[in-house]
Design a protein around this motif. Sequence first.
Motif, PDB file in Angstrom:
ATOM      1  N   PHE A 110       0.836  -1.190   0.000  1.00 57.95           N
ATOM      2  CA  PHE A 110       0.000   0.000   0.000  1.00 57.95           C
ATOM      3  C   PHE A 110       0.879   1.251   0.000  1.00 57.95           C
ATOM      4  CE2 PHE A 110       0.897  -0.835   4.433  1.00 57.95           C
ATOM      5  CZ  PHE A 110       1.194   0.423   4.936  1.00 57.95           C
ATOM      6  N   TYR A 111       0.253   2.363  -0.394  1.00 51.36           N
ATOM      7  CA  TYR A 111       0.888   3.675  -0.302  1.00 51.36           C
ATOM      8  C   TYR A 111      -0.232   4.691  -0.094  1.00 51.36           C
ATOM      9  CZ  TYR A 111       3.796   7.723  -1.252  1.00 51.36           C
ATOM     10  OH  TYR A 111       4.465   8.912  -1.136  1.00 51.36           O
ATOM     11  N   HIS A 112      -0.334   5.229   1.096  1.00 50.67           N
ATOM     12  CA  HIS A 112      -1.418   6.137   1.462  1.00 50.67           C
ATOM     13  C   HIS A 112      -0.887   7.557   1.657  1.00 50.67           C
ATOM     14  CE1 HIS A 112      -3.474   2.433   1.905  1.00 50.67           C
ATOM     15  NE2 HIS A 112      -3.204   2.199   3.174  1.00 50.67           N
ATOM     16  N   SER A 113      -1.776   8.531   1.508  1.00 50.81           N
ATOM     17  CA  SER A 113      -1.401   9.941   1.677  1.00 50.81           C
ATOM     18  C   SER A 113      -2.548  10.715   2.312  1.00 50.81           C
ATOM     19  CB  SER A 113      -1.097  10.589   0.322  1.00 50.81           C
ATOM     20  OG  SER A 113      -0.049   9.927  -0.336  1.00 50.81           O
ATOM     21  N   CYS A 114      -2.178  11.776   3.011  1.00 50.42           N
ATOM     22  CA  CYS A 114      -3.186  12.690   3.529  1.00 50.42           C
ATOM     23  C   CYS A 114      -2.638  14.115   3.495  1.00 50.42           C
ATOM     24  CB  CYS A 114      -3.612  12.309   4.952  1.00 50.42           C
ATOM     25  SG  CYS A 114      -2.302  12.435   6.174  1.00 50.42           S
ATOM     26  N   GLY A 115      -3.540  15.072   3.538  1.00 47.74           N
ATOM     27  CA  GLY A 115      -3.156  16.475   3.498  1.00 47.74           C
ATOM     28  C   GLY A 115      -4.364  17.330   3.194  1.00 47.74           C
ATOM     29  N   ALA A 116      -4.126  18.400   2.452  1.00 48.25           N
ATOM     30  CA  ALA A 116      -5.207  19.322   2.092  1.00 48.25           C
ATOM     31  C   ALA A 116      -5.067  19.719   0.624  1.00 48.25           C
ATOM     32  CB  ALA A 116      -5.164  20.571   2.972  1.00 48.25           C
ATOM     33  N   ARG A 136      -1.437  20.154  -0.773  1.00 48.67           N
ATOM     34  CA  ARG A 136      -0.580  20.426   0.386  1.00 48.67           C
ATOM     35  C   ARG A 136      -0.433  19.100   1.133  1.00 48.67           C
ATOM     36  NH1 ARG A 136       1.008  24.896  -1.573  1.00 48.67           N
ATOM     37  NH2 ARG A 136      -0.400  26.677  -1.504  1.00 48.67           N
ATOM     38  N   ALA A 137       0.575  18.329   0.730  1.00 49.35           N
ATOM     39  CA  ALA A 137       0.779  17.016   1.335  1.00 49.35           C
ATOM     40  C   ALA A 137       1.200  17.164   2.789  1.00 49.35           C
ATOM     41  CB  ALA A 137       1.839  16.245   0.556  1.00 49.35           C
ATOM     42  N   LEU A 138       0.577  16.385   3.651  1.00 52.44           N
ATOM     43  CA  LEU A 138       0.940  16.363   5.062  1.00 52.44           C
ATOM     44  C   LEU A 138       1.844  15.166   5.342  1.00 52.44           C
ATOM     45  CD1 LEU A 138       0.630  17.388   7.968  1.00 52.44           C
ATOM     46  CD2 LEU A 138      -1.461  16.016   8.130  1.00 52.44           C
ATOM     47  N   ARG A 139       1.390  13.993   4.892  1.00 50.18           N
ATOM     48  CA  ARG A 139       2.174  12.788   5.153  1.00 50.18           C
ATOM     49  C   ARG A 139       1.759  11.686   4.190  1.00 50.18           C
ATOM     50  NH1 ARG A 139       4.542  10.203  10.308  1.00 50.18           N
ATOM     51  NH2 ARG A 139       4.788   8.090   9.577  1.00 50.18           N
ATOM     52  N   SER A 140       2.735  10.868   3.811  1.00 42.89           N
ATOM     53  CA  SER A 140       2.486   9.646   3.041  1.00 42.89           C
ATOM     54  C   SER A 140       3.189   8.508   3.747  1.00 42.89           C
ATOM     55  CB  SER A 140       3.016   9.778   1.613  1.00 42.89           C
ATOM     56  OG  SER A 140       2.306  10.770   0.906  1.00 42.89           O
ATOM     57  N   TRP A 141       2.648   7.310   3.633  1.00 41.76           N
ATOM     58  CA  TRP A 141       3.263   6.164   4.279  1.00 41.76           C
ATOM     59  C   TRP A 141       2.984   4.915   3.465  1.00 41.76           C
ATOM     60  CZ3 TRP A 141      -1.008   8.772   5.670  1.00 41.76           C
ATOM     61  CH2 TRP A 141      -2.184   8.065   5.898  1.00 41.76           C
ATOM     62  N   GLY A 142       3.897   3.964   3.566  1.00 40.39           N
ATOM     63  CA  GLY A 142       3.806   2.726   2.810  1.00 40.39           C
ATOM     64  C   GLY A 142       4.915   2.651   1.780  1.00 40.39           C
ATOM     65  N   ASN A 143       4.682   1.889   0.742  1.00 43.41           N
ATOM     66  CA  ASN A 143       5.671   1.618  -0.301  1.00 43.41           C
ATOM     67  C   ASN A 143       5.567   2.667  -1.410  1.00 43.41           C
ATOM     68  OD1 ASN A 143       7.271   0.619  -2.334  1.00 43.41           O
ATOM     69  ND2 ASN A 143       6.527  -1.483  -2.163  1.00 43.41           N
ATOM     70  N   ARG A 144       6.417   3.669  -1.343  1.00 44.87           N
ATOM     71  CA  ARG A 144       6.415   4.789  -2.292  1.00 44.87           C
ATOM     72  C   ARG A 144       6.566   4.330  -3.751  1.00 44.87           C
ATOM     73  NH1 ARG A 144       7.460  10.286  -1.681  1.00 44.87           N
ATOM     74  NH2 ARG A 144       8.406  11.273  -3.483  1.00 44.87           N
ATOM     75  N   GLN A 145       7.251   3.226  -3.965  1.00 47.00           N
ATOM     76  CA  GLN A 145       7.502   2.749  -5.331  1.00 47.00           C
ATOM     77  C   GLN A 145       6.239   2.281  -6.051  1.00 47.00           C
ATOM     78  OE1 GLN A 145      10.442   3.208  -6.913  1.00 47.00           O
ATOM     79  NE2 GLN A 145      10.824   4.339  -5.021  1.00 47.00           N
ATOM     80  N   LEU A 146       5.163   2.071  -5.318  1.00 48.04           N
ATOM     81  CA  LEU A 146       3.911   1.649  -5.942  1.00 48.04           C
ATOM     82  C   LEU A 146       3.215   2.775  -6.690  1.00 48.04           C
ATOM     83  CD1 LEU A 146       2.368  -0.519  -3.093  1.00 48.04           C
ATOM     84  CD2 LEU A 146       3.569  -1.310  -5.144  1.00 48.04           C
ATOM     85  N   HIS A 147       3.489   4.019  -6.314  1.00 53.60           N
ATOM     86  CA  HIS A 147       2.770   5.172  -6.852  1.00 53.60           C
ATOM     87  C   HIS A 147       3.403   5.619  -8.157  1.00 53.60           C
ATOM     88  CE1 HIS A 147       1.298   9.359  -7.019  1.00 53.60           C
ATOM     89  NE2 HIS A 147       0.208   8.819  -6.496  1.00 53.60           N
ATOM     90  N   GLY A 148       2.652   5.518  -9.267  1.00 53.89           N
ATOM     91  CA  GLY A 148       3.171   5.866 -10.581  1.00 53.89           C
ATOM     92  C   GLY A 148       3.681   7.266 -10.689  1.00 53.89           C
TER      93      GLY A 148
END
Length: 155
Positions: A110-116, A136-148
């Motif tokens: 997984f690769y999740h993100s949150c922010g505004a 305005r990214a606050l935080r992302s977590w997980g496997n960054r390589q999954l996100h195109g």
Amino acid sequence: MQALDPLDHIAINDVLCRFFLAFDERDWAAMEACLATEVFIDYASSGREPPNTMNGAEFVQRRRNAVDTLAKHHSFSNLLLSNEPEGVRGRCNYLILRFDRDFKGEGEDFYHSCGAYEFRFGKAEGLWKISSITQRALRSWGNRQLHGGTRMAVG
């Protein structure tokens, strides 16, 4: 600042619902229908593309080109809208859940993100359209390589 008509608030909320759902369903025509002819994009806070103005079709094509096998779920909350001389300004929080359906590598699936998000909206042919998107990214977590989109920016 002039008050926003409640029906316009509902219509803009609907545009955002359709826009985020288009990501999840990969419905590129629906996504483009939510966008103005020209759109200002700023995803710099998440380490992706620098601020730029492009046409709506180009924005959609970039999303399509960020090929991935992720099942996505976009949600937003705390939508605030204000009527300003240059158009309606919007701000909302977001949570994007991404899960790799075909993951066969090491690490997290997984690769999740949150922010505004900050948006601008304008009317075109009587319909509300998104004319500006700033993340305005606050935080992302997980496997960054999954996100195109992230792979394109890093690689």
